[in-house]
Design an enzyme around this catalytic site. Structure first.
Site, PDB file in Angstrom:
ATOM      1  N   PHE A  62       0.724  -1.364   0.167  1.00  0.00           N
ATOM      2  CA  PHE A  62       0.053   0.011   0.004  1.00  0.00           C
ATOM      3  C   PHE A  62       0.846   1.218   0.029  1.00  0.00           C
ATOM      4  O   PHE A  62       0.299   2.351  -0.465  1.00  0.00           O
ATOM      5  CB  PHE A  62      -0.971  -0.135   1.174  1.00  0.00           C
ATOM      6  CG  PHE A  62      -0.480   0.843   2.550  1.00  0.00           C
ATOM      7  CD1 PHE A  62       0.167   0.346   3.426  1.00  0.00           C
ATOM      8  CD2 PHE A  62      -1.111   2.146   2.411  1.00  0.00           C
ATOM      9  CE1 PHE A  62       0.647   1.118   4.606  1.00  0.00           C
ATOM     10  CE2 PHE A  62      -0.945   3.105   3.567  1.00  0.00           C
ATOM     11  CZ  PHE A  62      -0.230   2.543   4.604  1.00  0.00           C
ATOM     12  N   LYS A  63       2.099   1.159   0.377  1.00  0.00           N
ATOM     13  CA  LYS A  63       2.908   2.350   0.549  1.00  0.00           C
ATOM     14  C   LYS A  63       3.253   3.025  -0.712  1.00  0.00           C
ATOM     15  O   LYS A  63       3.803   4.004  -0.841  1.00  0.00           O
ATOM     16  CB  LYS A  63       4.255   1.937   1.394  1.00  0.00           C
ATOM     17  CG  LYS A  63       3.953   1.799   2.746  1.00  0.00           C
ATOM     18  CD  LYS A  63       5.081   1.705   3.562  1.00  0.00           C
ATOM     19  CE  LYS A  63       4.805   1.599   5.180  1.00  0.00           C
ATOM     20  NZ  LYS A  63       4.041   0.238   5.488  1.00  0.00           N
ATOM     21  N   ASP A  64       3.340   1.992  -1.892  1.00  0.00           N
ATOM     22  CA  ASP A  64       3.247   2.634  -3.227  1.00  0.00           C
ATOM     23  C   ASP A  64       2.226   3.798  -3.515  1.00  0.00           C
ATOM     24  O   ASP A  64       2.928   4.867  -4.300  1.00  0.00           O
ATOM     25  CB  ASP A  64       2.937   1.517  -4.371  1.00  0.00           C
ATOM     26  CG  ASP A  64       4.176   0.428  -4.436  1.00  0.00           C
ATOM     27  OD1 ASP A  64       5.324   0.738  -4.043  1.00  0.00           O
ATOM     28  OD2 ASP A  64       3.718  -0.867  -4.651  1.00  0.00           O
ATOM     29  N   LEU A  85       4.178   6.628  -1.951  1.00  0.00           N
ATOM     30  CA  LEU A  85       5.585   6.961  -2.454  1.00  0.00           C
ATOM     31  C   LEU A  85       5.948   6.998  -3.976  1.00  0.00           C
ATOM     32  O   LEU A  85       6.760   7.406  -4.221  1.00  0.00           O
ATOM     33  CB  LEU A  85       6.426   5.836  -1.987  1.00  0.00           C
ATOM     34  CG  LEU A  85       6.872   5.915  -0.388  1.00  0.00           C
ATOM     35  CD1 LEU A  85       7.290   4.440   0.095  1.00  0.00           C
ATOM     36  CD2 LEU A  85       7.761   6.984  -0.063  1.00  0.00           C
TER      37      LEU A  85
END
Ligand SMILES: *Cc1c(COP(=O)(O)O)cnc(C)c1O
Length: 513
Positions: free
Chosen positions: A119-121, A124
């Site tokens: 999910f950090k994509d 980021l």
């Protein structure tokens, strides 16, 4: 309002108005606080109809526009940044909403369709483009070899999952170099492959003989080495960066509107939605708080934690009490304090004991945080706790429950849905919440799914391995990740977890970029 949006620190006792660019490039404020917008903007009064059929990218533009002044990023530049940031997602919806049909009214917002399946994509990918954008502006009049070009050296530590999302967000970005430290042999083979098979010149993976704590402590030391920092402009992309929170607000709106479109006309009126969020550093769920304050009708935000349950304990007692970290099956949520919680608490304090006075809130937060670092604990007033409880509910989930939810969800859904352990912490908490509310409450539940199951094969196989017909290779592992095993790796080994060894490696790598 958008033309005058500025930022202040959660620990500032005087008025501040920093630009968006300043907040994003610095990450952390000088006083150690986190940046918050000077005002939380409101959505237009007709947004429930006028935004209801917009794409993810269009919603992202509408949301972000309210937080970034046009003289910092123009409309056309912002559109272009958003379009590039979400061009590498595998789902046209970017964050699709799927139904978990073993329960009434339970949905999963899949946040893992970005380049690294995490999910950090979502945040980021955007942050990487923003860094490049602001640096390009600063360097626009300088030639390619001008030594006075602005350059950022991002240094971060990872226990596995965040590192690859940072690397994919920043690979091949001009004037940015990236160093990711990870403990040798303590990240999964797949996670190591994801990080080390990126061959771009500006990406450097440092495999450190030591623990994750050693890596984190080295990163802190690098930051605190004033001379080194002044020379190389050390930057951070950890989850306290405001741009990451901002990028995550979008999917609360997008999830809500996808749900509306799925429901029959008769159920759309007076819709009640609870969002359930697997939480660690409180960044993901904090974005939900901003969405709610902007005007999205949210019935409740539910914090789902594993056995590292500082947030769950706080919401029951008002005492924020640091405890040692336990290793669990959902490692990306193994934290002892939730760094982004400071932002939420600032609002809770400001709107109660500080009587809407930003500076007073800053002074109270500042003393809470110094108590936390000295004593490992602080306590808020009953009034402040009560406001927090109005907005948030919470639950804590054990490893056994995590495994059992992965199994039961697979067995009880018509499509044999496979959860990763973090998403399973969310679903377990959602199921408990449904049981408390009653199956017939009419409430809809959107549980956030934060990783693809392929990234946590051990736990998924523990849950499903003995079920007839299940196969990790066929049912879970995407071909794209399977292929990584055969690609060449770029790793620099750090034999001793010592500052001088790391700094030497960074300087050597930088000079050969
Ligand atoms: C980072 C992460 C979380 C926790 O998100 P926070 O924003 O830190 O609360 C949950 N699940 C996964 C898979 C993550 O990578």
């Amino acid at each position: 309002m958008s033309s005058s949006q500025t930022y202040r620190s959660t620990r500032s006792e005087v008025p501040e108005s920093k630009s968006f660019e300043y907040a994003v490039i610095r990450g952390l404020a000088k006083d150690g606080g986190l940046f918050v917008p000077s005002q939380i903007p409101h959505v237009p009064s007709d947004f429930l109809t006028s935004w209801s059929n917009l794409s993810f990218q269009e919603l992202a533009f509408n949301v972000m526009r309210l937080y970034i002044s046009k003289d910092e990023v123009s409309d056309s530049d912002l559109k272009e940044l958003i379009s590039r940031s979400y061009s590498k997602f595998r789902s046209a919806d970017i964050t699709p909403l799927v139904r978990i049909d073993s329960k009434n009214n339970l949905h999963l917002l899949e946040l893992f369709h970005g380049p690294t399946y995490a999910f950090k994509d979502v945040a980021l990918q955007f942050l990487g483009n923003l860094f490049e954008y602001f640096l390009a502006k600063r360097n626009s009049k300088k030639s390619a070899n001008d030594p006075s070009r602005d350059h950022i050296t991002v240094v971060g530590a990872t226990s596995g999952d965040t590192g690859s999302a940072a690397i994919y967000g920043l690979r091949n970005k001009k004037d940015v170099s990236v160093f990711i430290l990870y403990p040798t042999g303590r990240v999964s083979p797949l996670q190591e492959q994801q990080m080390t098979t990126v061959q771009d010149k500006n990406i450097h993976t440092l495999s450190v003989k030591g623990t994750f704590d050693d890596c984190q402590s080295l990163v802190k030391q690098v930051f605190n080495d004033v001379d080194f920092n002044n020379k190389h402009h050390i930057g951070a992309v950890n989850s306290i960066n405001w741009a990451r929170i901002l990028a995550q607000i979008t999917y609360y709106f997008h999830g809500y509107f996808q749900l509306v479109r799925k429901l029959p006309e008769s159920e759309r009126k007076d819709l009640k939605v609870k969002f359930v969020v697997p939480s660690g550093n409180f960044g993901d769920i904090l974005a939900g708080y901003y969405a709610e304050q902007m005007g999205l009708p949210v019935e409740k935000l539910v914090v789902a934690t594993n056995e590292n349950d500082i947030l769950n304990r706080f919401l029951r007692t008002g005492t924020y009490d640091k405890a040692p970290v336990k290793a669990t099956y959902s490692p990306a949520m193994d934290i002892c304090v939730s760094s982004n919680f400071e932002r939420f608490l600032w609002y809770m304090v400001r709107d109660t004991v500080a009587k809407k006075d930003d500076n007073k809130a800053g002074s109270i937060l500042s003393s809470f945080m110094s108590e936390l670092s000295k004593e490992g604990v602080f306590k808020v007033s009953p009034e402040t706790l009560k406001l927090a409880q109005c907005l948030l509910a919470s639950g804590s989930v054990t490893d056994e429950e995590t495994v059992s939810t992965i199994r039961s969800t697979y067995q009880e859904t018509s499509n044999n849905y496979i959860l990763d352990p973090h998403s399973a912490v969310g679903i377990t908490t959602a199921e408990k919440t449904i049981a408390e509310d009653g199956e017939e409450s009419g409430i809809n539940y959107i549980s956030l799914s934060t990783a693809h199951p392929a990234k946590f094969s051990d736990v998924v196989n523990k849950a499903l391995g003995d079920i007839k017909g299940y196969s990790f290779e066929n049912d879970v592992l995407p071909e794209e990740l399977e292929k990584l095993a055969s690609l060449p790796k770029k790793i620099r080994e750090i034999g001793k977890p010592e500052l001088s060894v790391v700094e030497e490696a960074i300087e050597e790598e930088l000079s050969s970029e």
